[in-house]
Write a protein that holds these residues in place. Structure first.
Motif, mmCIF file in Angstrom:
data_model
loop_
_atom_site.group_PDB
_atom_site.id
_atom_site.type_symbol
_atom_site.label_atom_id
_atom_site.label_comp_id
_atom_site.label_asym_id
_atom_site.label_seq_id
_atom_site.Cartn_x
_atom_site.Cartn_y
_atom_site.Cartn_z
ATOM 1 N N GLN A 1 -39.296 -41.521 -64.543
ATOM 2 C CA GLN A 1 -39.735 -40.234 -65.082
ATOM 3 C C GLN A 1 -40.921 -40.386 -66.033
ATOM 4 O O GLN A 1 -41.574 -39.408 -66.369
ATOM 5 N N PHE A 2 -41.216 -41.616 -66.457
ATOM 6 C CA PHE A 2 -42.347 -41.866 -67.353
ATOM 7 C C PHE A 2 -43.606 -42.323 -66.616
ATOM 8 O O PHE A 2 -44.616 -42.611 -67.236
ATOM 9 N N LYS A 3 -43.536 -42.403 -65.296
ATOM 10 C CA LYS A 3 -44.654 -42.917 -64.503
ATOM 11 C C LYS A 3 -45.944 -42.129 -64.729
ATOM 12 O O LYS A 3 -47.036 -42.689 -64.679
ATOM 13 N N GLY A 4 -45.840 -40.841 -65.018
ATOM 14 C CA GLY A 4 -47.021 -40.008 -65.217
ATOM 15 C C GLY A 4 -47.591 -40.064 -66.624
ATOM 16 O O GLY A 4 -48.618 -39.460 -66.901
ATOM 17 N N PHE A 5 -46.943 -40.787 -67.517
ATOM 18 C CA PHE A 5 -47.429 -40.906 -68.890
ATOM 19 C C PHE A 5 -48.700 -41.757 -68.916
ATOM 20 O O PHE A 5 -48.924 -42.584 -68.033
ATOM 21 N N ILE B 1 -43.012 -47.926 -73.711
ATOM 22 C CA ILE B 1 -41.672 -47.766 -73.134
ATOM 23 C C ILE B 1 -41.182 -49.085 -72.557
ATOM 24 O O ILE B 1 -40.007 -49.448 -72.703
ATOM 25 N N TYR B 2 -42.061 -49.832 -71.916
ATOM 26 C CA TYR B 2 -41.719 -51.155 -71.381
ATOM 27 C C TYR B 2 -41.243 -52.079 -72.507
ATOM 28 O O TYR B 2 -40.212 -52.741 -72.391
ATOM 29 N N GLU B 3 -41.977 -52.111 -73.603
ATOM 30 C CA GLU B 3 -41.591 -52.959 -74.732
ATOM 31 C C GLU B 3 -40.257 -52.506 -75.328
ATOM 32 O O GLU B 3 -39.424 -53.341 -75.716
ATOM 33 N N LEU B 4 -40.019 -51.196 -75.394
ATOM 34 C CA LEU B 4 -38.747 -50.685 -75.899
ATOM 35 C C LEU B 4 -37.588 -51.075 -74.977
ATOM 36 O O LEU B 4 -36.495 -51.409 -75.443
ATOM 37 N N ALA B 5 -37.821 -51.030 -73.676
ATOM 38 C CA ALA B 5 -36.781 -51.425 -72.719
ATOM 39 C C ALA B 5 -36.432 -52.900 -72.901
ATOM 40 O O ALA B 5 -35.256 -53.276 -72.912
ATOM 41 N N ARG C 1 -38.319 -54.617 -61.953
ATOM 42 C CA ARG C 1 -37.903 -53.220 -61.769
ATOM 43 C C ARG C 1 -38.614 -52.294 -62.757
ATOM 44 O O ARG C 1 -39.157 -51.251 -62.366
ATOM 45 N N ILE C 2 -38.649 -52.678 -64.023
ATOM 46 C CA ILE C 2 -39.269 -51.837 -65.044
ATOM 47 C C ILE C 2 -40.766 -51.670 -64.778
ATOM 48 O O ILE C 2 -41.294 -50.567 -64.864
ATOM 49 N N THR C 3 -41.451 -52.750 -64.450
ATOM 50 C CA THR C 3 -42.896 -52.646 -64.202
ATOM 51 C C THR C 3 -43.185 -51.797 -62.968
ATOM 52 O O THR C 3 -44.167 -51.057 -62.945
ATOM 53 N N GLU C 4 -42.325 -51.889 -61.942
ATOM 54 C CA GLU C 4 -42.515 -51.043 -60.752
ATOM 55 C C GLU C 4 -42.257 -49.582 -61.109
ATOM 56 O O GLU C 4 -43.016 -48.701 -60.697
ATOM 57 N N GLU C 5 -41.180 -49.323 -61.849
ATOM 58 C CA GLU C 5 -40.844 -47.936 -62.195
ATOM 59 C C GLU C 5 -41.899 -47.308 -63.095
ATOM 60 O O GLU C 5 -42.150 -46.109 -63.018
ATOM 61 N N LEU C 6 -42.521 -48.105 -63.966
ATOM 62 C CA LEU C 6 -43.540 -47.594 -64.870
ATOM 63 C C LEU C 6 -44.958 -47.714 -64.298
ATOM 64 O O LEU C 6 -45.917 -47.319 -64.948
ATOM 65 N N ASP C 7 -45.063 -48.286 -63.102
ATOM 66 C CA ASP C 7 -46.363 -48.479 -62.439
ATOM 67 C C ASP C 7 -47.308 -49.267 -63.339
ATOM 68 O O ASP C 7 -48.444 -48.865 -63.592
ATOM 69 N N LEU C 8 -46.811 -50.402 -63.829
ATOM 70 C CA LEU C 8 -47.625 -51.276 -64.691
ATOM 71 C C LEU C 8 -48.063 -52.511 -63.921
ATOM 72 O O LEU C 8 -47.446 -52.951 -63.023
#
Length: 76
Positions: free
Chosen positions: A29-33, A41-45, A69-76
Motif C-alpha cells: 500500500q506504500f508503493k505509490g509513496f 518505511i523499509y528501515e522501520l520494517a 519481499r519488503i524491497t519488492e513490495e516497496l518497489d525499491l
C-alpha cells in the motif's frame, strides 16, 4: 507452507525461542509513496523485525527472504 528441499538448510531454532510464522504485514500500500518515504518505511520494517528478534522471537521467514519481499513490495 514452504518446504525446504535440503534438510541441511532446515532452520535450527534457538533453545526457548518463540518462532513467529506470520502472517506478515504487507507494504504494497506504500508503493505509490515518494522514494524517500518508502526507504523510511523499509528501515522501520527492518527495525521492527530486529526489535522482535532482540526480544527473543525468531522469524520463520529468513532475513534474506524478508528483505527481498519488503524491497519488492516497496518497489525499491
Amino acid at each position: 507452507m514452504t518446504t525446504i528441499p535440503d534438510p541441511a538448510q532446515a532452520h535450527q531454532p534457538r533453545a526457548g525461542a518463540t518462532i513467529i510464522s506470520g502472517p506478515w504485514p504487507s507494504y504494497t500500500q506504500f508503493k505509490g509513496f515518494p522514494e524517500r518515504e518508502r526507504w523510511t518505511i523499509y528501515e522501520l520494517a527492518k527495525a521492527g523485525r530486529q526489535a522482535m528478534e532482540d526480544s527473543g522471537f525468531e522469524m520463520a521467514e529468513s532475513y534474506d527472504a524478508f528483505v527481498r519481499r519488503i524491497t519488492e513490495e516497496l518497489d525499491l
